[in-house]
Motif scaffolding. Sequence first.
Motif, mmCIF file in Angstrom:
data_model
loop_
_atom_site.group_PDB
_atom_site.id
_atom_site.type_symbol
_atom_site.label_atom_id
_atom_site.label_comp_id
_atom_site.label_asym_id
_atom_site.label_seq_id
_atom_site.Cartn_x
_atom_site.Cartn_y
_atom_site.Cartn_z
ATOM 1 N N MET A 1 19.172 58.058 8.892
ATOM 2 C CA MET A 1 19.379 56.847 8.131
ATOM 3 C C MET A 1 19.262 57.216 6.653
ATOM 4 N N PRO A 2 20.280 56.871 5.841
ATOM 5 C CA PRO A 2 20.238 57.253 4.429
ATOM 6 C C PRO A 2 19.348 56.317 3.608
ATOM 7 N N PHE A 3 18.537 56.899 2.759
ATOM 8 C CA PHE A 3 17.710 56.174 1.801
ATOM 9 C C PHE A 3 18.044 56.697 0.420
ATOM 10 N N VAL A 4 17.863 55.859 -0.596
ATOM 11 C CA VAL A 4 18.097 56.279 -1.974
ATOM 12 C C VAL A 4 16.743 56.338 -2.666
ATOM 13 N N MET A 5 16.464 57.481 -3.294
ATOM 14 C CA MET A 5 15.201 57.659 -3.994
ATOM 15 C C MET A 5 15.489 57.703 -5.491
ATOM 16 N N LEU A 6 14.708 56.940 -6.253
ATOM 17 C CA LEU A 6 14.866 56.879 -7.698
ATOM 18 C C LEU A 6 13.818 57.789 -8.330
ATOM 19 N N THR A 7 14.274 58.714 -9.166
ATOM 20 C CA THR A 7 13.354 59.589 -9.889
ATOM 21 C C THR A 7 13.607 59.428 -11.374
ATOM 22 N N ARG A 8 12.585 59.740 -12.170
ATOM 23 C CA ARG A 8 12.709 59.638 -13.623
ATOM 24 C C ARG A 8 12.286 60.943 -14.275
ATOM 25 N N LYS A 9 13.051 61.302 -15.273
ATOM 26 C CA LYS A 9 12.673 62.402 -16.153
ATOM 27 C C LYS A 9 12.759 61.847 -17.559
ATOM 28 N N GLY A 10 11.627 61.476 -18.118
ATOM 29 C CA GLY A 10 11.627 60.843 -19.435
ATOM 30 C C GLY A 10 12.198 59.442 -19.299
ATOM 31 N N ASN A 11 13.252 59.158 -20.071
ATOM 32 C CA ASN A 11 13.906 57.853 -19.992
ATOM 33 C C ASN A 11 15.118 57.872 -19.069
ATOM 34 N N LYS A 12 15.441 59.018 -18.530
ATOM 35 C CA LYS A 12 16.633 59.147 -17.704
ATOM 36 C C LYS A 12 16.273 58.928 -16.232
ATOM 37 N N GLN A 13 17.066 58.058 -15.573
ATOM 38 C CA GLN A 13 16.845 57.791 -14.154
ATOM 39 C C GLN A 13 17.849 58.586 -13.332
ATOM 40 N N GLN A 14 17.383 59.083 -12.205
ATOM 41 C CA GLN A 14 18.258 59.812 -11.296
ATOM 42 C C GLN A 14 18.080 59.245 -9.895
ATOM 43 N N PHE A 15 19.182 59.182 -9.168
ATOM 44 C CA PHE A 15 19.159 58.699 -7.790
ATOM 45 C C PHE A 15 19.453 59.874 -6.870
ATOM 46 N N LYS A 16 18.653 59.990 -5.831
ATOM 47 C CA LYS A 16 18.871 61.049 -4.849
ATOM 48 C C LYS A 16 18.954 60.406 -3.474
ATOM 49 N N ILE A 17 19.911 60.838 -2.696
ATOM 50 C CA ILE A 17 20.086 60.312 -1.345
ATOM 51 C C ILE A 17 19.302 61.190 -0.386
ATOM 52 N N LEU A 18 18.463 60.537 0.423
ATOM 53 C CA LEU A 18 17.667 61.247 1.422
ATOM 54 C C LEU A 18 18.110 60.789 2.805
ATOM 55 N N ASN A 19 18.389 61.706 3.662
ATOM 56 C CA ASN A 19 18.700 61.376 5.051
ATOM 57 C C ASN A 19 17.420 61.485 5.860
ATOM 58 N N VAL A 20 16.943 60.327 6.340
ATOM 59 C CA VAL A 20 15.709 60.276 7.113
ATOM 60 C C VAL A 20 16.095 60.076 8.573
ATOM 61 N N PRO A 21 15.584 60.879 9.475
ATOM 62 C CA PRO A 21 15.937 60.709 10.891
ATOM 63 C C PRO A 21 15.381 59.392 11.443
ATOM 64 N N MET A 22 16.104 58.808 12.405
ATOM 65 C CA MET A 22 15.696 57.532 12.996
ATOM 66 C C MET A 22 14.382 57.660 13.762
ATOM 67 N N SER A 23 14.009 58.874 14.124
ATOM 68 C CA SER A 23 12.764 59.058 14.870
ATOM 69 C C SER A 23 11.535 58.890 13.975
ATOM 70 N N SER A 24 11.730 58.908 12.647
ATOM 71 C CA SER A 24 10.574 58.760 11.751
ATOM 72 C C SER A 24 10.119 57.302 11.729
ATOM 73 N N GLN A 25 8.859 57.108 11.444
ATOM 74 C CA GLN A 25 8.281 55.764 11.441
ATOM 75 C C GLN A 25 8.867 54.918 10.308
ATOM 76 N N LEU A 26 9.135 55.504 9.151
ATOM 77 C CA LEU A 26 9.702 54.779 8.016
ATOM 78 C C LEU A 26 11.068 54.195 8.377
#
Length: 104
Positions: free
Chosen positions: A1-26
């Motif tokens: 299941m794809p999730f989007v993670m937001l990260t910051r470096k200073g004032n710049k925002q970055q989005f990273k896509i994480l593929n989390v398996p359906m077997s995980s509790q999240l």
Amino acid sequence: MPFVMLTRKGNKQQFKILNVPMSSQLAANHWNQQQAEQEERMRMKKLTLDINERQEQEDYQEMLQSLAQRPAPANTNRERRPRYQHPKGAPNADLIFKTGGRRR
């Protein structure tokens, strides 16, 4: 299941896509929550439509009852007094001013 993670470096925002398996509790909890929300939306939609349909039926029944209870309008023109009919021709001045007629 794809999730989007937001990260910051200073004032710049970055989005990273994480593929989390359906077997995980999240992922499982997120999927269950989405399903519960969708079921709740469908239940509310059905309830709202049922209420609306019931109100329309009640309005229709009230309209039918009001039409059935109202008697047909009676013709009241027969009961009226006759209208004033204006006399034709020139008025008789002798009658109006009560003179004795022409003097000779």
